[in-house]
Each structure stands twice: as structure tokens, then as C-alpha cells.
Design a protein around this motif. Structure first.
Motif, PDB file in Angstrom:
ATOM      1  N   GLU A  57      -3.048   4.524 -11.350  1.00  0.00           N
ATOM      2  CA  GLU A  57      -3.214   5.957 -11.110  1.00  0.00           C
ATOM      3  C   GLU A  57      -2.312   6.427  -9.966  1.00  0.00           C
ATOM      4  O   GLU A  57      -1.639   7.452 -10.073  1.00  0.00           O
ATOM      5  CB  GLU A  57      -4.669   6.281 -10.777  1.00  0.00           C
ATOM      6  CG  GLU A  57      -4.894   7.739 -10.447  1.00  0.00           C
ATOM      7  CD  GLU A  57      -6.297   8.030  -9.929  1.00  0.00           C
ATOM      8  OE1 GLU A  57      -6.500   9.172  -9.487  1.00  0.00           O
ATOM      9  OE2 GLU A  57      -7.158   7.141  -9.950  1.00  0.00           O
ATOM     10  N   THR A  58      -2.272   5.670  -8.882  1.00  0.00           N
ATOM     11  CA  THR A  58      -1.427   6.022  -7.738  1.00  0.00           C
ATOM     12  C   THR A  58       0.035   6.052  -8.147  1.00  0.00           C
ATOM     13  O   THR A  58       0.773   6.974  -7.794  1.00  0.00           O
ATOM     14  CB  THR A  58      -1.615   5.007  -6.590  1.00  0.00           C
ATOM     15  OG1 THR A  58      -2.996   4.816  -6.349  1.00  0.00           O
ATOM     16  CG2 THR A  58      -0.928   5.470  -5.319  1.00  0.00           C
ATOM     17  N   LEU A  59       0.446   5.046  -8.907  1.00  0.00           N
ATOM     18  CA  LEU A  59       1.838   4.972  -9.349  1.00  0.00           C
ATOM     19  C   LEU A  59       2.176   6.139 -10.269  1.00  0.00           C
ATOM     20  O   LEU A  59       3.236   6.751 -10.143  1.00  0.00           O
ATOM     21  CB  LEU A  59       2.122   3.642 -10.045  1.00  0.00           C
ATOM     22  CG  LEU A  59       3.568   3.450 -10.504  1.00  0.00           C
ATOM     23  CD1 LEU A  59       4.517   3.446  -9.319  1.00  0.00           C
ATOM     24  CD2 LEU A  59       3.705   2.169 -11.306  1.00  0.00           C
ATOM     25  N   VAL A  60       1.272   6.478 -11.178  1.00  0.00           N
ATOM     26  CA  VAL A  60       1.500   7.611 -12.083  1.00  0.00           C
ATOM     27  C   VAL A  60       1.673   8.894 -11.272  1.00  0.00           C
ATOM     28  O   VAL A  60       2.589   9.677 -11.524  1.00  0.00           O
ATOM     29  CB  VAL A  60       0.352   7.731 -13.117  1.00  0.00           C
ATOM     30  CG1 VAL A  60       0.371   9.089 -13.808  1.00  0.00           C
ATOM     31  CG2 VAL A  60       0.439   6.606 -14.136  1.00  0.00           C
ATOM     32  N   ASP A  61       0.808   9.111 -10.304  1.00  0.00           N
ATOM     33  CA  ASP A  61       0.922  10.310  -9.462  1.00  0.00           C
ATOM     34  C   ASP A  61       2.247  10.332  -8.709  1.00  0.00           C
ATOM     35  O   ASP A  61       2.883  11.378  -8.574  1.00  0.00           O
ATOM     36  CB  ASP A  61      -0.256  10.406  -8.484  1.00  0.00           C
ATOM     37  CG  ASP A  61      -1.573  10.729  -9.166  1.00  0.00           C
ATOM     38  OD1 ASP A  61      -1.556  11.195 -10.327  1.00  0.00           O
ATOM     39  OD2 ASP A  61      -2.631  10.504  -8.541  1.00  0.00           O
ATOM     40  N   GLU A  62       2.668   9.171  -8.219  1.00  0.00           N
ATOM     41  CA  GLU A  62       3.938   9.086  -7.501  1.00  0.00           C
ATOM     42  C   GLU A  62       5.119   9.344  -8.447  1.00  0.00           C
ATOM     43  O   GLU A  62       6.061  10.060  -8.096  1.00  0.00           O
ATOM     44  CB  GLU A  62       4.084   7.718  -6.836  1.00  0.00           C
ATOM     45  CG  GLU A  62       5.335   7.601  -6.004  1.00  0.00           C
ATOM     46  CD  GLU A  62       5.457   6.258  -5.300  1.00  0.00           C
ATOM     47  OE1 GLU A  62       6.016   6.258  -4.203  1.00  0.00           O
ATOM     48  OE2 GLU A  62       5.009   5.237  -5.857  1.00  0.00           O
ATOM     49  N   LEU A  63       5.070   8.783  -9.644  1.00  0.00           N
ATOM     50  CA  LEU A  63       6.135   9.010 -10.633  1.00  0.00           C
ATOM     51  C   LEU A  63       6.213  10.491 -11.009  1.00  0.00           C
ATOM     52  O   LEU A  63       7.303  11.039 -11.187  1.00  0.00           O
ATOM     53  CB  LEU A  63       5.919   8.145 -11.873  1.00  0.00           C
ATOM     54  CG  LEU A  63       6.118   6.644 -11.696  1.00  0.00           C
ATOM     55  CD1 LEU A  63       5.692   5.894 -12.953  1.00  0.00           C
ATOM     56  CD2 LEU A  63       7.564   6.323 -11.339  1.00  0.00           C
ATOM     57  N   LEU A  64       5.059  11.133 -11.121  1.00  0.00           N
ATOM     58  CA  LEU A  64       5.043  12.559 -11.427  1.00  0.00           C
ATOM     59  C   LEU A  64       5.702  13.347 -10.295  1.00  0.00           C
ATOM     60  O   LEU A  64       6.521  14.244 -10.546  1.00  0.00           O
ATOM     61  CB  LEU A  64       3.615  13.066 -11.651  1.00  0.00           C
ATOM     62  CG  LEU A  64       3.539  14.571 -11.875  1.00  0.00           C
ATOM     63  CD1 LEU A  64       4.124  14.954 -13.230  1.00  0.00           C
ATOM     64  CD2 LEU A  64       2.122  15.066 -11.736  1.00  0.00           C
ATOM     65  N   GLU A  65       5.365  13.016  -9.044  1.00  0.00           N
ATOM     66  CA  GLU A  65       5.967  13.710  -7.897  1.00  0.00           C
ATOM     67  C   GLU A  65       7.487  13.549  -7.901  1.00  0.00           C
ATOM     68  O   GLU A  65       8.217  14.515  -7.646  1.00  0.00           O
ATOM     69  CB  GLU A  65       5.391  13.195  -6.575  1.00  0.00           C
ATOM     70  CG  GLU A  65       4.012  13.708  -6.273  1.00  0.00           C
ATOM     71  CD  GLU A  65       3.934  15.215  -6.063  1.00  0.00           C
ATOM     72  OE1 GLU A  65       4.901  15.811  -5.532  1.00  0.00           O
ATOM     73  OE2 GLU A  65       2.919  15.796  -6.443  1.00  0.00           O
ATOM     74  N   LYS A  66       7.966  12.353  -8.184  1.00  0.00           N
ATOM     75  CA  LYS A  66       9.419  12.121  -8.242  1.00  0.00           C
ATOM     76  C   LYS A  66      10.044  12.963  -9.350  1.00  0.00           C
ATOM     77  O   LYS A  66      11.116  13.551  -9.167  1.00  0.00           O
ATOM     78  CB  LYS A  66       9.719  10.635  -8.454  1.00  0.00           C
ATOM     79  CG  LYS A  66       9.494   9.800  -7.225  1.00  0.00           C
ATOM     80  CD  LYS A  66       9.820   8.344  -7.480  1.00  0.00           C
ATOM     81  CE  LYS A  66       9.542   7.509  -6.238  1.00  0.00           C
ATOM     82  NZ  LYS A  66       9.758   6.071  -6.461  1.00  0.00           N
ATOM     83  N   HIS A  67       9.376  13.016 -10.495  1.00  0.00           N
ATOM     84  CA  HIS A  67       9.865  13.816 -11.617  1.00  0.00           C
ATOM     85  C   HIS A  67       9.947  15.294 -11.226  1.00  0.00           C
ATOM     86  O   HIS A  67      10.953  15.968 -11.490  1.00  0.00           O
ATOM     87  CB  HIS A  67       8.931  13.633 -12.831  1.00  0.00           C
ATOM     88  CG  HIS A  67       9.187  14.591 -13.943  1.00  0.00           C
ATOM     89  ND1 HIS A  67      10.216  14.435 -14.835  1.00  0.00           N
ATOM     90  CD2 HIS A  67       8.548  15.738 -14.298  1.00  0.00           C
ATOM     91  CE1 HIS A  67      10.202  15.446 -15.702  1.00  0.00           C
ATOM     92  NE2 HIS A  67       9.198  16.245 -15.391  1.00  0.00           N
ATOM     93  N   GLY A 125       0.692   8.791   7.753  1.00  0.00           N
ATOM     94  CA  GLY A 125       0.623   7.390   8.157  1.00  0.00           C
ATOM     95  C   GLY A 125      -0.538   6.615   7.558  1.00  0.00           C
ATOM     96  O   GLY A 125      -0.559   5.389   7.622  1.00  0.00           O
ATOM     97  N   ASP A 126      -1.533   7.313   6.991  1.00  0.00           N
ATOM     98  CA  ASP A 126      -2.637   6.612   6.321  1.00  0.00           C
ATOM     99  C   ASP A 126      -2.108   5.855   5.119  1.00  0.00           C
ATOM    100  O   ASP A 126      -1.072   6.206   4.550  1.00  0.00           O
ATOM    101  CB  ASP A 126      -3.712   7.605   5.857  1.00  0.00           C
ATOM    102  CG  ASP A 126      -4.569   8.112   7.007  1.00  0.00           C
ATOM    103  OD1 ASP A 126      -4.502   7.523   8.102  1.00  0.00           O
ATOM    104  OD2 ASP A 126      -5.303   9.098   6.798  1.00  0.00           O
ATOM    105  N   THR A 127      -2.835   4.818   4.740  1.00  0.00           N
ATOM    106  CA  THR A 127      -2.422   4.019   3.590  1.00  0.00           C
ATOM    107  C   THR A 127      -3.552   3.941   2.561  1.00  0.00           C
ATOM    108  O   THR A 127      -4.714   4.201   2.880  1.00  0.00           O
ATOM    109  CB  THR A 127      -2.026   2.586   4.007  1.00  0.00           C
ATOM    110  OG1 THR A 127      -3.156   1.954   4.591  1.00  0.00           O
ATOM    111  CG2 THR A 127      -0.854   2.597   4.970  1.00  0.00           C
ATOM    112  N   PRO A 162       0.816  -1.215   0.000  1.00  0.00           N
ATOM    113  CA  PRO A 162       0.000   0.000   0.000  1.00  0.00           C
ATOM    114  C   PRO A 162       0.851   1.268   0.000  1.00  0.00           C
ATOM    115  O   PRO A 162       1.958   1.291   0.532  1.00  0.00           O
ATOM    116  CB  PRO A 162      -0.811  -0.087   1.291  1.00  0.00           C
ATOM    117  CG  PRO A 162      -0.541  -1.410   1.881  1.00  0.00           C
ATOM    118  CD  PRO A 162       0.595  -2.042   1.170  1.00  0.00           C
ATOM    119  N   TYR A 163       0.307   2.305  -0.581  1.00  0.00           N
ATOM    120  CA  TYR A 163       0.942   3.622  -0.579  1.00  0.00           C
ATOM    121  C   TYR A 163       0.750   4.220   0.817  1.00  0.00           C
ATOM    122  O   TYR A 163      -0.348   4.190   1.359  1.00  0.00           O
ATOM    123  CB  TYR A 163       0.302   4.524  -1.635  1.00  0.00           C
ATOM    124  CG  TYR A 163       0.898   5.897  -1.698  1.00  0.00           C
ATOM    125  CD1 TYR A 163       2.062   6.131  -2.418  1.00  0.00           C
ATOM    126  CD2 TYR A 163       0.316   6.962  -1.021  1.00  0.00           C
ATOM    127  CE1 TYR A 163       2.623   7.391  -2.476  1.00  0.00           C
ATOM    128  CE2 TYR A 163       0.875   8.232  -1.065  1.00  0.00           C
ATOM    129  CZ  TYR A 163       2.026   8.436  -1.794  1.00  0.00           C
ATOM    130  OH  TYR A 163       2.578   9.688  -1.851  1.00  0.00           O
TER     131      TYR A 163
END
Length: 168
Positions: free
Chosen positions: A83-93, A75-77, A69-70
């Protein structure tokens, strides 16, 4: 499975509650979907760029659901999805772009200033002439400036951030 974002276009001025962006999703090197968020708090929309890639996008989403889980900063998961992964990849970028921008800013500052700080903040001692000229003309004064500053800010974990000051 390797999932990447490419051709990312981020529109900071249009980002309100979420990041406004568009990008293409590559799965194992295949450009198969587009991702878009209008920046007004809604979800990131993902569409196969052609009907023939629909199955690849579905498999990528299923793969993401097998990930742990993200975990949010509080601390929430939340279960992963494409979609979650895309948003995370964008944040890293965006983080990488911000770091690159900051590094360029610091390199420019290094030309005529001593920069001291830590990973969160920095201070600079600016000179009217280039730092290289100042070091050549006033090496003892440079050591004095650095010594005074480090004594003043002792215990804060500050260090000289310049890459253009000789160690001696």
C-alpha cells in the motif's frame, strides 16, 4: 521484484485528504491487482483481480516489507507495505504529470515572452509579437531587457528559461 502502476485514473476534484484514484498493479509484468482510494483520508485498498493472483500480491507485499522504512518530510518513518509503495508510485506519477503540464505551459509562454526564474518561480517579459519576430527586429533591445532583469534580480539564482533564445 518490479512493481508498477498502470492505467492510473486520478480524480483531483474528488481528492480531499488523500488522492482519489484507481489503478492496476503489475508485478514483474503481470497485471495482478487493482488499487483504489476514495480520497477521503482512508487507506488505499488493494485487491487481486483474480484469486489466482492472490499469492503474487502477497509476495509483493512481503517484498515491500523488506524495503527500508518510508521517511516522511517531517522525519517520521513508517514500514513499507505494498500500500505504501502504491501511494508513493502514484505520487511520482502525479509529479511527472504536473511537470509535463508545466513544461507545456512554459513552451507556450516561450512563444511571445522571455521567461526568467529558478526551479521554484519564474517571471516573464511578454511581447505583443512573437519572440522570434522580436529577436529579429530588436536584438539590442532584447539584450537590454535581459541585462536589466538580471541586474534587478541578482543573487536569486535566476536564469533564462527559454529554449528558443539564441545564446549570442
Amino acid at each position: 521484484m518490479k512493481i508498477e502502476l498502470k492505467q492510473i485514473k486520478h480524480y483531483e476534484r474528488l481528492s480531499e485528504e488523500t488522492n482519489c484514484f484507481s489503478a492496476f498493479i503489475y508485478v514483474d509484468g503481470i497485471k495482478c491487482a487493482s488499487a483504489e482510494n476514495r480520497g477521503n483520508g482512508g487507506n488505499t485498498d488493494i485487491w487481486p483481480i483474480d484469486i489466482k493472483y492472490k499469492e503474487i500480491v502477497k509476495k509483493a507485499d512481503e517484498f515491500c516489507k523488506t524495503l527500508p522504512p518510508y521517511v516522511f518530510s517531517d522525519g517520521d518513518t513508517m514500514p513499507y507495505s505494498l500500500e505504501t509503495l502504491v501511494d508513493e508510485l502514484l505520487e511520482k506519477h502525479l509529479d511527472e504529470k504536473h511537470k509535463e503540464k508545466q513544461a507545456k505551459k512554459m513552451e507556450k509562454l516561450f512563444n511571445n515572452a522571455i521567461v526568467l526564474g529558478n526551479d521554484r518561480e519564474y517571471y516573464s517579459i511578454k511581447f505583443e509579437i512573437s519572440l522570434a519576430d522580436f529577436i529579429a527586429k530588436y536584438p539590442n533591445q532584447l539584450k537590454e531587457y535581459i541585462s536589466k532583469f538580471t541586474k534587478k534580480h541578482e543573487g536569486k539564482g535566476y536564469r533564462i528559461l527559454n529554449t528558443n533564445i539564441p545564446q549570442s
